[in-house]
Write a protein that holds these residues in place. Structure first.
Motif, PDB file in Angstrom:
ATOM      1  N   ALA A 107       0.878  -1.031   0.134  1.00 55.14           N
ATOM      2  CA  ALA A 107       0.016   0.009  -0.028  1.00 55.14           C
ATOM      3  C   ALA A 107       1.027   1.388   0.057  1.00 55.14           C
ATOM      4  O   ALA A 107       1.999   1.143   0.281  1.00 55.14           O
ATOM      5  CB  ALA A 107      -1.074  -0.009   1.352  1.00 55.14           C
ATOM      6  N   THR A 109      -2.791   4.687  -2.996  1.00 58.16           N
ATOM      7  CA  THR A 109      -3.883   3.532  -2.980  1.00 58.16           C
ATOM      8  C   THR A 109      -5.403   3.804  -3.165  1.00 58.16           C
ATOM      9  O   THR A 109      -5.952   3.003  -3.752  1.00 58.16           O
ATOM     10  CB  THR A 109      -3.578   2.547  -1.741  1.00 58.16           C
ATOM     11  OG1 THR A 109      -2.196   2.259  -1.590  1.00 58.16           O
ATOM     12  CG2 THR A 109      -4.425   1.475  -1.514  1.00 58.16           C
ATOM     13  N   LEU A 138     -10.350  -0.582   0.667  1.00 55.48           N
ATOM     14  CA  LEU A 138      -8.978  -0.680  -0.442  1.00 55.48           C
ATOM     15  C   LEU A 138      -9.584  -1.035  -1.749  1.00 55.48           C
ATOM     16  O   LEU A 138      -9.091  -0.305  -2.696  1.00 55.48           O
ATOM     17  CB  LEU A 138      -8.146  -1.722   0.127  1.00 55.48           C
ATOM     18  CG  LEU A 138      -6.839  -2.073  -0.757  1.00 55.48           C
ATOM     19  CD1 LEU A 138      -5.886  -0.766  -0.939  1.00 55.48           C
ATOM     20  CD2 LEU A 138      -6.059  -3.472  -0.198  1.00 55.48           C
ATOM     21  N   MET A 145      -9.238   1.531  -5.161  1.00 55.18           N
ATOM     22  CA  MET A 145      -8.792   0.992  -6.240  1.00 55.18           C
ATOM     23  C   MET A 145      -9.856   1.142  -7.726  1.00 55.18           C
ATOM     24  O   MET A 145      -9.313   1.440  -8.749  1.00 55.18           O
ATOM     25  CB  MET A 145      -8.229  -0.304  -6.210  1.00 55.18           C
ATOM     26  CG  MET A 145      -7.018  -0.559  -5.230  1.00 55.18           C
ATOM     27  SD  MET A 145      -6.380  -2.150  -5.091  1.00 55.18           S
ATOM     28  CE  MET A 145      -6.122  -2.660  -6.434  1.00 55.18           C
TER      29      MET A 145
END
Length: 273
Positions: A28, A32, A94, A98
């Protein structure tokens, strides 16, 4: 230029460190959550529109490019913050970050497909990263952004140590994980977004320096690793900028930072086994 290198190196390193702690992922980094992609989208929109409309002048881009990058990064950050209030898992956050980055990247590619060569060249030069484009006048915008990001890092300092062993352990210690995550996201957006807006995307520093700091000081305590990462990142980017200036044609800062720093990481890993 030296002051910019010190500020950018410290900001990217600290934001990369707290991202690795939040997601418990050694790969990361400060970009990120799609902050860099949002900044690129803002700059791409400005340059592509500027290439289409004759009323735009590229000599006004001294303020225009950082402002467009700030707006783009802020929009992505606000989207991520809105999602973070609905999502309980850091892994889900996360993935969402992305995906936002992928959407922004797709829109940038779409704009590039229809851009004229001059607009495309201006955008590509920005994506290479540069410390020389920041003047003393820009510091009045850059420094307050970084100071505000540092404040959120300090607010999340105690919860960061709890998050090292996972969200459940942190909750067991009485840490408000949702609020801590919000502080970390805000800190990353301000630190990484501010640097990217004025210097362009700078690769490697945010991912690698936290590993260097932990390897040298042999601890994961954020009271030690955060100032250590800031110091090492500032020194490393400053050295990379000096190396860039040794050539007849100055090299992009991202290229030199990756070539100079990657062997250091490999050496630390092999030394510590």
């Amino acid at each position: 230029k030296a002051v910019t290198a010190i500020l950018a190196g410290a900001a990217l390193s600290v934001s990369g460190l707290i991202m690795q702690t939040l997601f418990r992922n050694p790969l990361a980094g400060p970009y990120t959550l799609g902050v860099s992609s949002g900044a690129s989208l803002g700059v791409a929109f400005l340059t592509m529109i500027g290439g289409v409309l004759s009323t735009f002048n590229f000599h006004l881009s001294t303020l225009g490019l950082p402002l467009a990058a700030v707006i783009g990064a802020t929009l992505v950050l606000l989207l991520v913050m809105a999602v973070s209030r609905r999502v309980t898992s850091n892994v889900s956050l996360l993935i969402v970050g992305m995906m936002f980055g992928s959407i922004a990247g797709a829109l940038v590619s779409l704009m590039q497909n229809f851009a004229n060569p001059d607009a495309l060249k201006l955008f590509i030069v920005w994506t290479l990263g540069s410390l020389s484009s920041v003047g003393w006048g820009d510091m009045y915008m850059l420094v307050p952004i970084l100071l505000l990001g540092t404040l959120f890092v300090l607010l999340a300092l105690k919860p960061l140590n709890g998050l090292l062993l996972g969200e459940d352990y942190a909750r067991g210690l009485g840490i408000n994980v949702s609020r801590s995550r919000l502080y970390i996201v805000l800190a990353t957006g301000l630190l990484a977004g501010g640097v990217t807006a004025f210097c362009g995307p700078i690769a490697f520093i945010g991912v690698a320096v936290p590993h260097i700091a932990r390897g040298i000081f042999r601890t994961s305590n954020h009271r030690i690793t955060i100032p250590a990462a800031a110091l090492i990142g500032a020194c490393l980017l400053l050295v990379c900028d000096v190396l860039c200036s040794l050539f007849i044609y100055p090299l992009p800062i991202s290229t030199v930072s990756a070539l100079f720093g990657a062997p250091m990481i490999i050496w630390i890993i092999l030394k510590n086994r």
